[in-house]
Design an enzyme around this catalytic site. Structure first.
Site, short mmCIF file in Angstrom:
data_model
loop_
_atom_site.label_atom_id
_atom_site.label_comp_id
_atom_site.label_asym_id
_atom_site.label_seq_id
_atom_site.Cartn_x
_atom_site.Cartn_y
_atom_site.Cartn_z
N ASP A 174 0.82 -1.21 0.00
CA ASP A 174 0.00 0.00 0.00
C ASP A 174 0.85 1.26 0.00
O ASP A 174 0.41 2.32 -0.44
CB ASP A 174 -0.95 -0.01 1.20
CG ASP A 174 -1.98 -1.08 0.99
OD1 ASP A 174 -1.68 -2.25 1.30
OD2 ASP A 174 -3.05 -0.78 0.46
N LYS A 182 -0.94 -5.31 3.98
CA LYS A 182 -1.98 -5.85 4.86
C LYS A 182 -1.38 -6.52 6.09
O LYS A 182 -0.37 -7.23 6.01
CB LYS A 182 -2.83 -6.84 4.04
CG LYS A 182 -3.97 -7.50 4.75
CD LYS A 182 -4.92 -6.53 5.39
CE LYS A 182 -5.49 -5.49 4.45
NZ LYS A 182 -6.20 -4.39 5.14
O1 MRU Z 1 -7.42 -3.12 3.04
P1 MRU Z 1 -7.18 -3.46 1.60
O2 MRU Z 1 -7.95 -4.63 1.11
O3 MRU Z 1 -7.36 -2.24 0.71
O4 MRU Z 1 -5.65 -3.84 1.55
C1 MRU Z 1 -5.07 -4.19 0.33
C2 MRU Z 1 -3.69 -4.72 0.46
O5 MRU Z 1 -3.13 -4.76 1.53
C3 MRU Z 1 -3.00 -5.13 -0.79
O6 MRU Z 1 -2.05 -6.12 -0.53
C4 MRU Z 1 -2.27 -3.90 -1.35
O7 MRU Z 1 -3.18 -2.86 -1.58
C5 MRU Z 1 -1.53 -4.19 -2.57
S1 MRU Z 1 -2.67 -4.09 -3.91
C6 MRU Z 1 -2.10 -4.42 -5.33
#
Ligand code: MRU
Length: 367
Positions: A248, A259
């Site tokens: 992110d 995550k």
């Molecule tokens: O909370 P989320 O579902 O938006 O988290 C998403 C993630 O952690 C993904 O691994 C990250 O955004 C990489 S997306 C290509």
């Protein structure tokens, strides 16, 4: 990517209706529901409540949010204060993913170059459409650059299945096409390399078991869902050849926010000498910071996401309470994996080691 033979993306502009539409990811894999984003409030709600989620996708949604702000209040469309305020509201929707700020600011700067309303709307829509097309190409390139990593392992194993562990959903649902972590996997699969994916279920919202498993299944990729805590065990027993995750926000020095649970996977991978790669487009780098643990804001979400689990009950989606009703829960949504645990980055410009020097050698304009 194809869903039951039909090309789909998680976000698109429906020209006939002049409306931004998205897949409502809260209901996958059991229901495929399409939602219109007509107002800034709709867009903020969609980002906050994770109708759309995943770093590149919330960047693209933020980019379209600027267009939505303009057409929603056409009498205020040339008022710079109005548009800047709406952009700030969009950027406040989630704190961790860099792409949201990147997407909104990129389109806002195009808006501010135009004084005339019609020109402004056109410039903003063109830029938002450019964002999604560019991010799709970036993910395709991540697939092309990442595939040889899988291919080499496949050759070393005499074409036996390459076991890849991934966390959360960094697939096309989180991006526009191909995904980030999944792009090398899809490219390898499409090149007839035998791959098998260990899919972390990714509590509390189960982006792995709900979304990654759905995507991989639709593409025909062999996969197995595991609990978030199983990774260390299967790594110790030589059942994982490679870990690939998305991110992110990644600092210019290579610290990776992703995550919650990613850090533990990286620790286990290090202890077992398993390569741990992070796949990302350049829109996810935060070029202004080096220390991810100190400087990346970690979202804390509603504890009810932990207390309740969603699933099909007699064909209907239901939420059920799991722990004692009076117990507290704390929902830290992301963690930071220090650069020293990352084997390398797979970007749209190539693969590099997780050091500031090597990252900047791919992106010299950021020195
Ligand atoms: O909370 P989320 O579902 O938006 O988290 C998403 C993630 O952690 C993904 O691994 C990250 O955004 C990489 S997306 C290509």
């Amino acid at each position: 990517m194809k869903v039951d033979g039909k090309e789909m993306r998680p976000i698109w502009f429906e020209k006939g209706l002049q409306t931004v539409q998205v897949i409502d990811q809260r209901f996958l894999p059991h229901q495929l529901i399409i939602k219109d984003l007509k107002t800034v409030d709709d867009t903020i709600y969609a980002i906050k409540e994770m109708v759309v989620r995943g770093a590149p996708l919330i960047g693209a949604t933020g980019a379209f949010g600027v267009y939505i702000a303009l057409v929603q209040e056409n009498n205020k469309g040339t008022d710079d204060n109005y548009i800047i305020t709406q952009c700030n509201r969009l950027k406040d929707a989630r704190p961790t993913a860099m792409n949201l700020f990147w997407g909104v600011d990129r389109v806002l700067s195009e808006a501010l170059k135009q004084g005339n309303y019609e020109n402004r709307v056109k410039a903003v829509l063109d830029e938002a459409l450019k964002v999604i097309e560019e991010e799709a190409v970036n993910c395709q390139k991540i697939g092309e650059y990442g595939m040889p990593i899988i291919e080499q392992i496949s050759k070393r194993k005499n074409n036996a299945p390459v076991n890849i562990l991934t966390h959360c959903n960094a697939g096309w649902l989180a991006c526009i096409e191909y995904g980030t972590a999944t792009a090398p996997i899809y490219t390898a699969f499409d090149s007839n390399i035998d791959v098998h994916v260990w899919v972390d279920e990714t509590r509390p919202l189960n982006q792995g078991s709900r979304l990654t498993a759905w995507e991989l299944g639709k593409h025909g990729v062999n996969h197995t869902i595991i609990t978030d805590n199983a990774g260390g065990h299967i790594m110790q027993h030589n059942m994982v050849d490679l870990v690939i995750v998305g991110t992110d926000r990644t600092t210019r020095a290579g610290d990776v926010a992703n995550k919650i649970g990613t850090y533990l996977k990286a620790l286990a991978a290090k202890d077992n000498n398993i390569p741990f790669y992070v796949a990302l487009p350049s829109s996810t780098f935060d070029w202004d910071i080096t220390d991810g643990i100190a400087d990346i804001p970690i979202e804390e979400r509603d504890p009810d996401e932990i207390r309740y689990a969603q699933g099909l009950v007699n064909g209907k989606l239901e939420n059920v309470l799991v722990p004692p009703a009076q117990s507290r829960a704390a929902n830290h949504a992301f963690d930071v994996t220090p650069a020293r645990l990352v084997t390398g980055f797979i970007t749209e410009r190539g693969v590099c080691r997780a050091t500031e020097h090597d990252i900047l050698s791919l992106f010299p304009e950021k020195i």
